[in-house]
Write an enzyme that holds these catalytic residues in place. Structure first.
Site, mmCIF file in Angstrom:
data_model
loop_
_atom_site.group_PDB
_atom_site.id
_atom_site.type_symbol
_atom_site.label_atom_id
_atom_site.label_comp_id
_atom_site.label_asym_id
_atom_site.label_seq_id
_atom_site.Cartn_x
_atom_site.Cartn_y
_atom_site.Cartn_z
ATOM 1 N N ASP A 1 0.833 -1.209 0.000
ATOM 2 C CA ASP A 1 0.000 0.000 0.000
ATOM 3 C C ASP A 1 0.867 1.257 0.000
ATOM 4 O O ASP A 1 0.549 2.255 -0.662
ATOM 5 C CB ASP A 1 -0.906 0.013 1.240
ATOM 6 N N GLU A 2 1.972 1.222 0.764
ATOM 7 C CA GLU A 2 2.906 2.357 0.745
ATOM 8 C C GLU A 2 3.428 2.601 -0.662
ATOM 9 O O GLU A 2 3.525 3.746 -1.133
ATOM 10 C CB GLU A 2 4.098 2.072 1.671
ATOM 11 N N LEU A 3 3.794 1.506 -1.358
ATOM 12 C CA LEU A 3 4.347 1.621 -2.710
ATOM 13 C C LEU A 3 3.343 2.266 -3.655
ATOM 14 O O LEU A 3 3.696 3.123 -4.482
ATOM 15 C CB LEU A 3 4.756 0.243 -3.228
#
Length: 1012
Positions: A37-39
């Protein structure tokens, strides 16, 4: 991150506020949904704000990350278990995208400490570069940068050279500089060589070889950040940079030799290098080997963008203050959307009152600003003498004229017009789209250059100003310098009379182009010529509307004529003798109601178009037309006394004939076997012309059955005739028919229609229903307007693009089943529509608009307001957040209004009165009075297409929708809006299809019960 705070929102905020993201991709990276999700968020920021992303592939192959295979892929699959397909696709795309970004691979470093040191150094360098805000207010810049980044293929390690091409003042240099600033932190060696046009003028030609060495020295000194790098030979750039990744911008190149010196070949530069060249001359780029797909054309901004550019310069804000709207639009129109002109003129008007603006406007419309002239003139000065002359011909006389016409007019000039026009287009001094199109400011430049030829108007090449033309024609001051006069007599006015001197043209022996016309109504009788004026020069163009005499001057010799245009003249005849007319291609004498005869055209062997429409005194065509073997168009509409046309001839080139409303013509003449387009009002017999494709016989009331035409007919209009039905023989005879207009009160039933038809017009007919048996798989447009007895419309072709059922006052049932978006669905005054049909229509997905009677905004629109505007608050993050590709549906209720067509508009604004988007549409309604209030429904994008590649400003807290009709707001009773997601749009289409299917099933069931 402080303890006690939720990690998710804090981390997302930290990512968004970062300038650099370092992504460490290990074998177990994909085991964490949190990391994935960060990516996704990191790559969103890269896309939206240019955030720098540095991937580090730690003991994992980038190709395994990209394709999610091997151990990395297995780990990813486990993480995806139980996740939706949408989430899985989002993660997969993010991994594939990050794997294509140039980064560091741990397997390439024998010492991890050294790798970490390099990464730290790279990040430090990037953070030390303060992002430039010099261009953040440039309107439309983000879209340009996005397109150019795509063209540069930055993820590719090959050397890439691209061009940025466009006219002077369009913003090429600004775009290139902004792109350079954005990319420079990703390259170790960077250089921008600005104003190469000026550099070329100052260095080239003094000592050719030394000048080239000097240019290479300048580039190397800049890129290596050294002073006066010594260059001894022209291989120096390759010697220094062949193994270096460089970013070089060569700005404003106007000579191919400059490119040869500075960037002769991509082999001069190391892998991953990018070379960007800006120029006004696309031929320089092509000649250097830069392919057409690697050339970015900077086009003119849209009207909305142009207005915003002007406002930022004139008012220091993005919108027009109250009271300045009309004046601002006039300036934008004058500047022709050219950013340079908008900025220069805007800054010159800043702070002035409305009164001062009006005074300035009258001046700038006729006098080009000095700053603008200086920049635009450089391109003109660099042209050859012949191309300069051609430029002046276009600027002063032939702008917006047909290219073939211009080349014919200039065929004897020695200017090589066709190649010259190509040269002007390549140098961005004009463009061609079948016509010659020159920007208004370039036109002004050309006219300024001609004005400077002499203080005396009669000694200049072209005359276009009314006052100067009147002076020359009244005082006989024209000389052999004058080659063209373009005289707009509507600027004289009906209240003023102007008389031409009888010897006005005798001094202008070289006059070749004479155009006397009216751009506005009025002025028809304002120009007078004496009866004893005997001389006109040997013109190639004689264009004289409303010519006031019965005859042409007696000494006029027409042998040079290419085009004769004298519509609405008082001519009774042209000339008496047989004249040599080898160059004559076009004759237009339309609406010359006193014209009694056409001269002998025996020698007009090049004539292609003969237009004699509304010549109501013309009785016959001369037999000499049998010699017009190049004639393509014969237009004789409303020649009401025409009786005699030569027959038994075959004009081999004749393709288009209009003899409609020639009421004295008993039968269609046998003049060609190759006619493709025929317009007439007599019943033809035996005209089975193999080439005939288009036939117009509308309002031929004697026609009761389909005539025996060619089997190649594609377009047929028989509306307003006495045809009562379409027989089955037509289906067999005309397999290629695509366009059929057949509506009339005589049409009671419709039994057969050709399956090839794409356009069907049944308007003004007395049909009650359209039979189900008519299968029209290719139908795109159906018009049943003003069919007062029509009760139902069956399920139609999925390919339908528009349906016009206006004024079908008995219409109750409509079976809407269109899986694809239709353009328009119009049911104006269809007051009998049942609720089920209304529901199906409202749920239909459209590209244009829906119109139907109504009393209130449908429940489907969750945001509603009284009046013509509505404010919609936006959610701050999470579900409901809009994106750059978000769309909306809008609806407004209109009180009865008698306007046709009706112009409707919708303006979207955010905080600070910033316009997000503007949508305009024109609805064709009815000539009859409205029978009730009506609903208008349409869809649109929250943001223009050019901005969709960028993330939305997260600070937008609300959107204001403003609707208007015909520039008034008081007719709009209430309005509604629904912001759509892709899922909602798909659901709407599914719902409309389901509703229509149910309706169709019920109808068939009822029909079966009746038959039993």
């Amino acid at each position: 991150m402080e303890r006690g705070h939720t990690i998710g929102p804090e981390l997302i905020q930290a990512i968004r506020e970062s300038r650099v993201s370092v992504v460490v991709l290990s074998e177990k990276y994909a085991s964490s949904s949190w990391c994935l999700d960060e990516l996704v968020e990191i790559l969103k920021c890269k896309e939206a704000s240019g955030q720098i992303v540095i991937p580090i592939f730690y003991k994992v192959d980038p190709s395994d990350v990209k394709k999610q295979r091997e151990d990395f892929g297995s780990t990813f699959e486990k993480t995806c278990e139980g996740k939706s397909e949408e989430v899985k696709e989002r993660w997969s795309k993010a991994l594939a995208d990050v794997a294509t970004i140039a980064g560091e691979h741990s397997l390439n470093w024998p010492n991890e400490a050294e790798m970490i040191q390099k990464i730290a150094t790279d990040v430090s360098k990037k953070l030390n570069v303060t992002p430039s805000r010099d261009f953040e207010d440039m309107v439309g810049l983000k879209a340009h940068l996005r397109n150019l980044e795509s063209l540069l293929c930055l993820e590719n390690d090959e050397v890439k050279m691209i061009g940025i091409w466009g006219p002077a003042g369009i913003g090429k240099s600004t775009i290139a500089r902004a792109l350079y600033n954005q990319l420079s932190s990703s390259f170790r060696f960077i250089c921008i060589m600005e104003n190469q046009k000026d550099s070329h003028n100052s260095t080239m030609g003094v000592n050719g070889y030394d000048a080239k060495l000097s240019l290479q020295s300048q580039l190397l000194s800049k890129i290596l950040n050294q002073t006066d790098v010594s260059v001894q030979h022209l291989g120096a750039i390759k010697e220094w940079l062949h193994d270096q990744r460089v970013l070089i911008v060569l700005d404003d190149v106007d000579d191919r030799e400059q490119l040869e010196v500075l960037a002769k070949d991509i082999s001069w530069f190391g892998a991953g290098s990018r070379i960007i060249v800006t120029t006004e001359d696309t031929q320089i780029l092509k000649a250097h080997g830069i392919g057409i797909h690697d050339i970015y054309h900077v086009d003119f901004p849209s009207e909305e963008e142009a207005l915003e550019i002007f406002c930022r310069s004139a008012f220091k804000q993005s919108f027009v203050p109250d009271g300045f709207e009309d004046l601002a639009k006039k300036v934008v129109e004058f500047c022709g959307n050219l950013p340079l002109g908008l900025c220069v003129v805007g800054s010159s008007l800043r702070g002035d009152s409305k009164h001062e603006w009006k005074l300035q406007l009258s001046r700038i419309e006729t006098n080009i600003d000095g700053k603008i002239e200086k920049i635009l003139r450089v391109g003109y000065d660099r042209l050859s003498k012949k191309d300069q002359s051609l430029f002046l011909h276009i600027a002063c006389f032939f702008n917006n004229d047909d290219v073939d016409q211009v080349t014919s007019m200039l065929a004897d000039s020695g200017l090589d017009a066709r190649n010259g026009l190509k040269t002007l287009a390549e140098k961005s001094l004009m463009h061609t789209d079948g016509s010659t199109v020159m920007h208004y400011l370039l036109q002004q430049l050309g006219r300024q250059i001609v004005f400077e030829q002499s203080d005396e108007p009669g000694k200049r090449q072209f005359l276009v100003e009314v006052e100067e033309i009147c002076d020359v024609l009244a005082n006989e001051t024209g000389t052999g310098s004058v080659i063209g006069i373009s005289f707009d007599t509507s600027k004289i006015g009906n209240d003023n009379k102007f008389s031409v001197s009888k010897r006005a043209f005798e001094g202008m022996r070289n006059l070749r182009f004479l155009r006397i016309y009216m751009s506005l109504s009025g002025g028809e009788d304002s120009l007078q010529i004496p009866k004893d004026m005997k001389y006109l020069p040997r013109l190639r163009l004689l264009h004289w509307n409303s010519y006031p005499r019965k005859n042409l001057p007696s000494r006029f010799q027409p042998e040079c004529l290419v085009e004769l245009r004298m519509s609405r003249s008082k001519l009774e005849k042209l000339w008496g003798e047989i004249e040599p007319l080898p160059n004559l291609k076009s004759v237009d004498l339309s609406s010359s109601y006193k014209l009694k005869e056409i001269p002998n055209l025996l020698n007009a062997t090049s004539l292609e178009t003969l237009t004699l429409g509304y010549c109501s005194s013309l009785v016959e065509l001369p037999s000499s037309i049998r010699n017009l073997h190049k004639l393509k168009k014969l237009m004789m509409r409303h020649c009401e006394t025409l009786r005699v046309i030569p027959t038994n001839i075959n004009l081999a080139s004749l393709e288009e004939v209009d003899m409609s409303f020639c009421s004295q013509l008993a039968s269609f003449p046998d003049i060609s076997m190759n006619i493709r387009n025929l317009n007439l009002r007599v019943i033809p017999t035996n005209i089975n012309l193999a080439s005939l494709e288009e036939v117009d016989m509308k309002d031929c009331w004697q026609l009761e059955s389909f005539p025996d035409f060619s089997s190649n007919i594609k377009v047929l209009s028989v509306k307003g005739t006495n045809i009562k039905d379409v027989p089955p023989s037509v289906v067999r005879c005309w397999p290629r028919l695509e366009w059929l207009e057949i509506g009339s009160r005589s049409l009671k039933t419709l039994t057969h229609v050709l399956p090839s038809v794409t356009w069907l017009d049944l308007s003004n007919s007395d049909i009650e229903r359209i039979p189900d048996c008519i299968g029209l798989p290719h139908l795109r447009d159906l018009i049943v307007e003003n069919c007062p007895k029509l009760v139902s419309i069956p399920a139609l072709s999925p390919s339908l693009n528009s349906l016009n059922a206006n004024d079908c006052v008995s219409l109750k049932k409509v079976y809407c089943s269109f899986p694809n978006k239709t353009r328009t669905l119009s049911f104006y005054n269809c007051i009998q529509l049942d609720e089920e049909s209304r529901r199906g229509i409202i749920h239909q997905s459209i590209q244009g608009y829906i119109c139907l009677p109504g009393k209130e905004i449908p429940a489907e629109f969750t945001h509603k307001a009284t009046g013509n505007s509505i404010t919609i608050p936006l959610a701050s993050g999470g579900e409901g957040t809009i994106s750059a590709s978000s769309r909306f549906m809008a609806c407004f209720l209109l009180s009865p209004i008698e306007e046709n067509p009706l112009t409707i508009s919708c303006r979207l604004r955010s905080k600070g009165d910033i316009t997000m988007n503007s949508i305009y549409s024109s609805a064709r309604l009815s000539d009859l009075s409205p029978l009730s209030e009506h609903l208008f429904i349409f869809s649109g994008d929250l943001f223009p297409e050019r901005n969709r590649c960028h993330e939305v400003d997260v600070t937008i807290s609300h959107i204001i929708y403003e609707f208007s009709c015909e520039d008034t707001n008081d007719k709009i009773i209430e309005c509604g809006v629904e912001i759509m997601t892709e899922e909602a749009e798909g659901s709407s289409r599914e719902q409309s299809t389901t509703t229509a299917t149910q309706m169709e099933t019920e109808r068939k069931t009822k029909k079966q019960k009746v038959s039993r």
